[in-house]
Design an enzyme around this catalytic site. Structure first.
Site, PDB file in Angstrom:
ATOM      1  N   PRO A   1      41.439  -8.266  20.905  1.00 37.86           N
ATOM      2  CA  PRO A   1      41.593  -7.669  22.243  1.00 37.86           C
ATOM      3  C   PRO A   1      40.841  -6.345  22.334  1.00 37.86           C
ATOM      4  CG  PRO A   1      43.739  -8.113  21.212  1.00 37.86           C
ATOM      5  CD  PRO A   1      42.689  -8.342  20.172  1.00 37.86           C
ATOM      6  N   GLU A   2      40.102  -6.161  23.410  1.00 34.52           N
ATOM      7  CA  GLU A   2      39.408  -4.897  23.630  1.00 34.52           C
ATOM      8  C   GLU A   2      40.148  -4.111  24.712  1.00 34.52           C
ATOM      9  OE1 GLU A   2      35.580  -4.251  22.757  1.00 34.52           O
ATOM     10  OE2 GLU A   2      35.026  -6.275  22.166  1.00 34.52           O
TER      11      GLU A   2
ATOM     12  N   LYS B   1      43.145   1.502  21.947  1.00 34.28           N
ATOM     13  CA  LYS B   1      43.809   0.202  21.879  1.00 34.28           C
ATOM     14  C   LYS B   1      45.258   0.310  21.418  1.00 34.28           C
ATOM     15  CE  LYS B   1      39.463  -2.067  20.828  1.00 34.28           C
ATOM     16  NZ  LYS B   1      38.799  -2.963  19.866  1.00 34.28           N
TER      17      LYS B   1
ATOM     18  N   HIS C   1      54.442 -18.149  16.502  1.00 33.16           N
ATOM     19  CA  HIS C   1      54.214 -16.972  15.670  1.00 33.16           C
ATOM     20  C   HIS C   1      55.023 -15.771  16.173  1.00 33.16           C
ATOM     21  CE1 HIS C   1      51.134 -19.200  13.577  1.00 33.16           C
ATOM     22  NE2 HIS C   1      50.560 -19.492  14.732  1.00 33.16           N
TER      23      HIS C   1
ATOM     24  N   ARG D   1      48.025 -13.593  12.970  1.00 37.08           N
ATOM     25  CA  ARG D   1      47.395 -13.069  11.755  1.00 37.08           C
ATOM     26  C   ARG D   1      48.049 -11.793  11.241  1.00 37.08           C
ATOM     27  NH1 ARG D   1      41.067 -13.284  12.687  1.00 37.08           N
ATOM     28  NH2 ARG D   1      41.095 -12.958  10.438  1.00 37.08           N
TER      29      ARG D   1
ATOM     30  N   ARG E   1      24.875  14.009  15.810  1.00 35.20           N
ATOM     31  CA  ARG E   1      25.110  13.043  14.740  1.00 35.20           C
ATOM     32  C   ARG E   1      23.838  12.265  14.397  1.00 35.20           C
ATOM     33  NH1 ARG E   1      30.765  11.728  14.722  1.00 35.20           N
ATOM     34  NH2 ARG E   1      30.234  10.094  13.234  1.00 35.20           N
TER      35      ARG E   1
ATOM     36  N   ARG F   1      30.303  -7.588  11.176  1.00 35.79           N
ATOM     37  CA  ARG F   1      30.327  -8.344  12.420  1.00 35.79           C
ATOM     38  C   ARG F   1      28.883  -8.589  12.834  1.00 35.79           C
ATOM     39  NH1 ARG F   1      34.594  -5.259  16.117  1.00 35.79           N
ATOM     40  NH2 ARG F   1      33.991  -3.472  14.881  1.00 35.79           N
TER      41      ARG F   1
END
Ligand SMILES: [Zn+2]
Length: 286
Positions: free
Chosen positions: A2-3, A61, A95, A113, A155, A265
């Protein structure tokens, strides 16, 4: 995973369906999701029973529900977590991990998970100390654009890595970072210190635009007595320009979208619209 738009949809659902209710019972069906609560499952349940949910808040999040004693129920959905509101007696989800009895309804934490979790944050009603290091997200009214631009330009890391750095900006996940960079025509490996302020502002604006579009879609997707987040942001797939489109033509220039490995990723980008920084090309030849 989920974002931010999906997590905001969950926060909104919690605000409408759970806030104002008192916790009558807590049942922990699996100890792993409450592992960060040092009181253990029984202590976690005891700390919440009899308390009322006063609000539903979010930073990045993370979600938290301030309690009427100044503590908070702090949660993260991880990879596959869901918060559901169900009628009592509704069959258990496969679950189901934690059940909160709220009188005429139940709040349920379902997580296959179990990377996500719940904990009681002592004194965390205003802002849980556990997440105080996390930066505001770009929809937060107090997000400081000038400060973000200045910090990025100090940076050496690539702009994609900086977009995912929760101490600079929160809530921008892998998918939205790729989409914002495609829209801004910037390669994710471009070092922050070599970007002009206008380029950093552009990518920030594009992140807001792409995430805002998803927020609108998520916000209209549920009205029922049901707070839900899927492991995938499936409802948004049709609007993606870069992410998941390896080999498909760039919608701006027709060049096939490329995929590369990025922090375990993937990154998707147009090799023509989003040119790789020169130093990177030299390094690749060595
Ligand atoms: Zn292109």
């Amino acid at each position: 995973m989920p974002e931010l738009p999906e997590v905001e949809t969950v926060r909104d659902g919690l605000a409408r369906h759970v806030v104002g209710r008192t916790v009558e019972s807590v049942t922990v069906l699996h100890p792993r999701p409450v592992r960060r609560d040092l009181r253990g499952p029984a202590g976690f349940a005891a700390a919440l029973t009899g308390r009322r949910f006063e609000a539903a808040r979010r930073r990045g999040k993370y979600l938290w529900l301030p309690l009427d004693n100044g503590d908070a129920l702090l949660g993260h959905l991880g990879m596959s977590g869901q918060l559901l509101v169900q009628e009592p007696g509704h069959p258990d989800e496969r679950h189901l991990r934690v059940r909160f009895g709220l009188g005429d309804r139940e709040l349920r934490f379902v997580d296959q998970r179990m990377f996500g979790g719940l904990a009681v944050s002592a004194g965390g009603a205003e802002l849980p100390p556990e997440i105080a290091h996390i930066a505001r997200d770009p929809f937060d009214p107090q997000f400081d654009d000038d400060l973000f631009v200045a910090r990025v330009r100090r940076r050496t890391a690539g702009i994609k890595r900086l977009l995912l750095d929760q101490s600079l900006i929160s809530g921008v996940g892998n998918i939205y970072a790729d989409e914002a960079l495609w829209r801004a025509e910037l390669h994710g490996e471009r070092p922050g210190e070599r970007l002009r302020p206008v380029q950093v502002r552009r990518v920030l604006a594009e992140a807001r635009a792409v995430m805002g579009a998803a927020l609108g879609q998520g916000g209209t997707s549920f009205d029922a007595l049901y707070v839900n987040v899927n492991g995938e942001s499936g409802y948004f797939d049709r609007s993606l320009h870069a992410y998941g489109r390896e080999g498909l033509p760039c919608e701006r220039c027709g060049t096939p979208i490329r995929r590369v490995e990025f922090m375990n990723r993937s990154s998707f980008f147009c090799p023509r619209c989003q040119t790789v920084p020169r130093a990177r090309r030299v390094a690749a030849r060595d």
